[in-house]
Design a protein around this motif. Structure first.
Motif, PDB file in Angstrom:
ATOM      1  N   VAL A 146       6.334  -0.367  16.557  1.00 55.70           N
ATOM      2  CA  VAL A 146       4.947   0.045  16.663  1.00 55.70           C
ATOM      3  C   VAL A 146       4.459   0.211  15.367  1.00 55.70           C
ATOM      4  CG1 VAL A 146       3.237   1.812  17.440  1.00 55.70           C
ATOM      5  CG2 VAL A 146       5.211   1.614  18.554  1.00 55.70           C
ATOM      6  N   THR A 147       3.407  -0.578  14.895  1.00 55.44           N
ATOM      7  CA  THR A 147       2.824  -0.536  13.646  1.00 55.44           C
ATOM      8  C   THR A 147       1.338   0.282  13.600  1.00 55.44           C
ATOM      9  OG1 THR A 147       3.530  -2.843  12.975  1.00 55.44           O
ATOM     10  CG2 THR A 147       1.815  -2.072  11.728  1.00 55.44           C
ATOM     11  N   PHE A 148       1.324   1.436  13.037  1.00 47.90           N
ATOM     12  CA  PHE A 148       0.146   2.264  12.712  1.00 47.90           C
ATOM     13  C   PHE A 148      -0.729   1.818  11.605  1.00 47.90           C
ATOM     14  CE2 PHE A 148       3.271   4.656  14.914  1.00 47.90           C
ATOM     15  CZ  PHE A 148       2.743   5.288  16.003  1.00 47.90           C
ATOM     16  N   THR A 149      -1.934   1.671  11.720  1.00 53.23           N
ATOM     17  CA  THR A 149      -2.814   1.355  10.474  1.00 53.23           C
ATOM     18  C   THR A 149      -4.104   1.969  10.635  1.00 53.23           C
ATOM     19  OG1 THR A 149      -3.602  -0.482   9.492  1.00 53.23           O
ATOM     20  CG2 THR A 149      -3.594  -0.579  12.000  1.00 53.23           C
ATOM     21  N   VAL A 150      -5.045   1.738   9.839  1.00 52.53           N
ATOM     22  CA  VAL A 150      -6.463   2.371   9.787  1.00 52.53           C
ATOM     23  C   VAL A 150      -7.268   1.042  10.001  1.00 52.53           C
ATOM     24  CG1 VAL A 150      -6.062   4.349   8.317  1.00 52.53           C
ATOM     25  CG2 VAL A 150      -6.526   2.141   7.284  1.00 52.53           C
ATOM     26  N   SER A 151      -8.713   1.302  10.708  1.00 55.09           N
ATOM     27  CA  SER A 151      -9.624   0.357  11.027  1.00 55.09           C
ATOM     28  C   SER A 151     -10.278   0.219   9.866  1.00 55.09           C
ATOM     29  CB  SER A 151     -10.147   0.788  12.308  1.00 55.09           C
ATOM     30  OG  SER A 151     -10.705   1.885  12.233  1.00 55.09           O
ATOM     31  N   ASN A 152     -10.526   1.230   9.042  1.00 56.68           N
ATOM     32  CA  ASN A 152     -11.360   1.043   7.692  1.00 56.68           C
ATOM     33  C   ASN A 152     -10.762   0.599   6.450  1.00 56.68           C
ATOM     34  OD1 ASN A 152     -10.158   3.450   7.436  1.00 56.68           O
ATOM     35  ND2 ASN A 152     -12.125   4.372   6.586  1.00 56.68           N
ATOM     36  N   LEU A 183     -14.620   7.829 -26.053  1.00 52.68           N
ATOM     37  CA  LEU A 183     -14.407   6.681 -25.253  1.00 52.68           C
ATOM     38  C   LEU A 183     -15.767   6.233 -24.989  1.00 52.68           C
ATOM     39  CD1 LEU A 183     -11.748   5.688 -23.797  1.00 52.68           C
ATOM     40  CD2 LEU A 183     -12.727   6.789 -21.409  1.00 52.68           C
ATOM     41  N   GLY A 184     -15.635   4.650 -25.121  1.00 53.39           N
ATOM     42  CA  GLY A 184     -16.688   3.874 -24.811  1.00 53.39           C
ATOM     43  C   GLY A 184     -16.602   3.191 -23.435  1.00 53.39           C
ATOM     44  N   LYS A 185     -17.267   2.153 -23.429  1.00 54.16           N
ATOM     45  CA  LYS A 185     -17.415   1.018 -22.136  1.00 54.16           C
ATOM     46  C   LYS A 185     -16.054   0.644 -21.841  1.00 54.16           C
ATOM     47  CE  LYS A 185     -19.200  -2.858 -24.184  1.00 54.16           C
ATOM     48  NZ  LYS A 185     -20.123  -3.803 -24.263  1.00 54.16           N
ATOM     49  N   MET A 186     -15.573   0.436 -20.569  1.00 55.57           N
ATOM     50  CA  MET A 186     -14.739  -0.417 -20.136  1.00 55.57           C
ATOM     51  C   MET A 186     -14.796  -1.779 -20.438  1.00 55.57           C
ATOM     52  SD  MET A 186     -12.842  -1.102 -16.435  1.00 55.57           S
ATOM     53  CE  MET A 186     -14.121  -2.003 -15.935  1.00 55.57           C
ATOM     54  N   VAL A 187     -13.740  -2.519 -21.157  1.00 55.08           N
ATOM     55  CA  VAL A 187     -13.862  -3.729 -21.502  1.00 55.08           C
ATOM     56  C   VAL A 187     -12.940  -4.592 -20.854  1.00 55.08           C
ATOM     57  CG1 VAL A 187     -14.714  -3.178 -23.825  1.00 55.08           C
ATOM     58  CG2 VAL A 187     -12.439  -3.310 -23.443  1.00 55.08           C
ATOM     59  N   LEU A 188     -11.935  -4.144 -20.116  1.00 52.72           N
ATOM     60  CA  LEU A 188     -10.939  -5.064 -19.356  1.00 52.72           C
ATOM     61  C   LEU A 188     -10.175  -4.185 -18.122  1.00 52.72           C
ATOM     62  CD1 LEU A 188      -9.133  -7.822 -19.093  1.00 52.72           C
ATOM     63  CD2 LEU A 188      -7.602  -6.514 -20.734  1.00 52.72           C
ATOM     64  N   ALA A 189     -10.013  -4.748 -17.151  1.00 50.85           N
ATOM     65  CA  ALA A 189      -9.305  -3.994 -16.090  1.00 50.85           C
ATOM     66  C   ALA A 189      -8.559  -4.988 -15.292  1.00 50.85           C
ATOM     67  CB  ALA A 189     -10.333  -3.310 -15.202  1.00 50.85           C
ATOM     68  N   ASN A 190      -7.348  -4.665 -14.809  1.00 51.32           N
ATOM     69  CA  ASN A 190      -6.348  -5.204 -13.749  1.00 51.32           C
ATOM     70  C   ASN A 190      -6.117  -4.586 -12.611  1.00 51.32           C
ATOM     71  OD1 ASN A 190      -6.273  -7.946 -15.586  1.00 51.32           O
ATOM     72  ND2 ASN A 190      -5.103  -6.852 -16.824  1.00 51.32           N
ATOM     73  N   ILE A 191      -6.174  -5.280 -11.419  1.00 48.96           N
ATOM     74  CA  ILE A 191      -5.859  -4.558 -10.319  1.00 48.96           C
ATOM     75  C   ILE A 191      -4.208  -4.551 -10.197  1.00 48.96           C
ATOM     76  CG2 ILE A 191      -6.017  -4.260  -7.923  1.00 48.96           C
ATOM     77  CD1 ILE A 191      -8.913  -5.449  -8.080  1.00 48.96           C
ATOM     78  N   GLY A 192      -3.567  -3.657 -10.151  1.00 52.41           N
ATOM     79  CA  GLY A 192      -2.275  -3.625  -9.887  1.00 52.41           C
ATOM     80  C   GLY A 192      -1.766  -4.012  -8.248  1.00 52.41           C
ATOM     81  N   SER A 193      -1.982  -2.615  -7.667  1.00 51.81           N
ATOM     82  CA  SER A 193      -1.594  -3.147  -6.318  1.00 51.81           C
ATOM     83  C   SER A 193      -2.575  -1.914  -5.311  1.00 51.81           C
ATOM     84  CB  SER A 193      -0.328  -2.846  -5.915  1.00 51.81           C
ATOM     85  OG  SER A 193       0.026  -1.431  -6.190  1.00 51.81           O
ATOM     86  N   VAL A 194      -2.804  -2.366  -4.233  1.00 57.97           N
ATOM     87  CA  VAL A 194      -3.321  -1.571  -3.281  1.00 57.97           C
ATOM     88  C   VAL A 194      -2.595  -1.616  -2.108  1.00 57.97           C
ATOM     89  CG1 VAL A 194      -5.339  -0.694  -1.753  1.00 57.97           C
ATOM     90  CG2 VAL A 194      -5.893  -1.947  -4.193  1.00 57.97           C
ATOM     91  N   GLY A 195      -2.081  -0.579  -1.540  1.00 54.30           N
ATOM     92  CA  GLY A 195      -1.007  -0.650  -0.395  1.00 54.30           C
ATOM     93  C   GLY A 195      -0.857   0.576   0.426  1.00 54.30           C
ATOM     94  N   GLY A 196       0.283   0.293   1.522  1.00 54.13           N
ATOM     95  CA  GLY A 196       0.390   1.487   2.057  1.00 54.13           C
ATOM     96  C   GLY A 196      -0.474   2.147   3.570  1.00 54.13           C
ATOM     97  N   MET A 197      -1.035   0.920   3.763  1.00 54.68           N
ATOM     98  CA  MET A 197      -2.128   1.214   4.879  1.00 54.68           C
ATOM     99  C   MET A 197      -1.481   0.926   6.397  1.00 54.68           C
ATOM    100  SD  MET A 197      -5.859  -0.033   3.338  1.00 54.68           S
ATOM    101  CE  MET A 197      -6.241   0.457   1.624  1.00 54.68           C
ATOM    102  N   ASP A 198      -0.290   0.649   6.464  1.00 56.15           N
ATOM    103  CA  ASP A 198       0.559  -0.202   7.336  1.00 56.15           C
ATOM    104  C   ASP A 198       1.662   0.739   7.454  1.00 56.15           C
ATOM    105  OD1 ASP A 198      -1.510  -1.997   8.642  1.00 56.15           O
ATOM    106  OD2 ASP A 198      -0.689  -3.027   6.986  1.00 56.15           O
ATOM    107  N   TYR A 199       2.158   1.048   8.731  1.00 54.98           N
ATOM    108  CA  TYR A 199       3.653   1.758   8.779  1.00 54.98           C
ATOM    109  C   TYR A 199       4.126   1.294  10.042  1.00 54.98           C
ATOM    110  CZ  TYR A 199       7.098   5.132  10.130  1.00 54.98           C
ATOM    111  OH  TYR A 199       8.462   5.628  10.261  1.00 54.98           O
ATOM    112  N   ASN A 200       5.367   0.520  10.285  1.00 62.93           N
ATOM    113  CA  ASN A 200       6.120   0.141  11.112  1.00 62.93           C
ATOM    114  C   ASN A 200       7.317   0.958  11.423  1.00 62.93           C
ATOM    115  OD1 ASN A 200       8.457  -1.561  12.179  1.00 62.93           O
ATOM    116  ND2 ASN A 200       6.498  -2.642  13.027  1.00 62.93           N
TER     117      ASN A 200
END
Length: 239
Positions: A146-152, A183-200
């Motif tokens: 069974v995999t549990f997740t979120v709809s949004n 601290l001034g404005k943001m000049v650079l950004a890198n997305i590392g990871s987004v996870g954990g929205m599913d569980y089996n």
């Protein structure tokens, strides 16, 4: 010819001048980099139950017919419980011969095995156990979890990324202030990871044990919470 050479020389000098200006512009400010991360527990609201039906027969047609009969019964029962056809999906379908080894290393076909896998979307988590029980009672004999997740998912992903970036900004601000800077404005950004929205969870036993327990109690499925995380690496201007 001399005129052409002068034009080329002027163009080259202009390019070097512009490159120097760009380099100087890039070096006009100092930066501080920080990694932002955030973790949150959220309650799942959707489950995907994955079960299968495996049948054998002396011929391919016999194995297929036996399989189709059980699968049709399973699908009909699911629809009677309020699960729509759009929530039932075929995720596996295979037919393979079975062999026995004869003399002189030759293999002889002794029958056929047919496997059919279904993924069932259940939006009421209280019904997950009953759905599993019903499918097993109708002849399903393979349990794939069974995999549990979120709809949004998309909304949650955006929210988590924004929080991770805010965390990075807070860390960078602490370092900037400690060094006597702002601290001034943001000049650079890198997305590392987004996870954990599913569980089996595939720890449940197959139907073989199910059938061995006469009058077995209904299956209780406890989803628990999902741990959702996000990471962002960002750089900010130092004033």
């Amino acid at each position: 010819m001399r005129k052409t050479s002068k034009i080329i020389l002027l163009v080259v000098c202009f390019m070097f001048l512009m490159a120097g200006q760009v380099w100087a512009a890039e070096r006009e400010y100092d930066i501080v980099r920080a990694n932002g991360s955030v973790t949150r527990e959220v309650a799942p609201d959707t489950a995907f139950v994955n079960v299968g039906v495996t049948t054998q027969g002396k011929t391919a047609e016999e194995a297929r017919n036996a399989n189709a009969e059980i699968v049709n019964n399973v699908i009909a029962s699911l629809e009677n419980t309020g699960i729509g056809k759009e929530d039932i999906k075929t995720v596996g379908y295979s037919l393979r011969p079975e062999y026995s080894e004869a003399s002189k290393g030759k293999h002889i076909i002794t029958g056929y095995s047919m496997s059919y896998s279904l993924s069932v979307k259940v939006q009421d988590l209280k019904k997950v156990g009953a759905v599993i029980d019903q499918m097993f009672a109708d002849g399903a004999n393979v349990f794939n979890g069974v995999t549990f997740t979120v709809s949004n998912r998309k909304d949650l992903e955006r929210e988590m990324l924004a929080l991770a970036l805010k965390n990075a900004e807070e860390k960078a601000g602490i370092v900037a202030n400690a060094g006597g800077r702002t601290l001034g404005k943001m000049v650079l950004a890198n997305i590392g990871s987004v996870g954990g929205m599913d569980y089996n969870d595939s720890s449940y036993e197959t139907i073989a044990l199910y059938k061995s327990a006469a009058g077995a109690a209904p299956t209780q499925i406890m989803a628990g919470n999902l741990k959702v995380s996000a990471d962002v690496d960002a750089a900010f201007e130092l004033l």
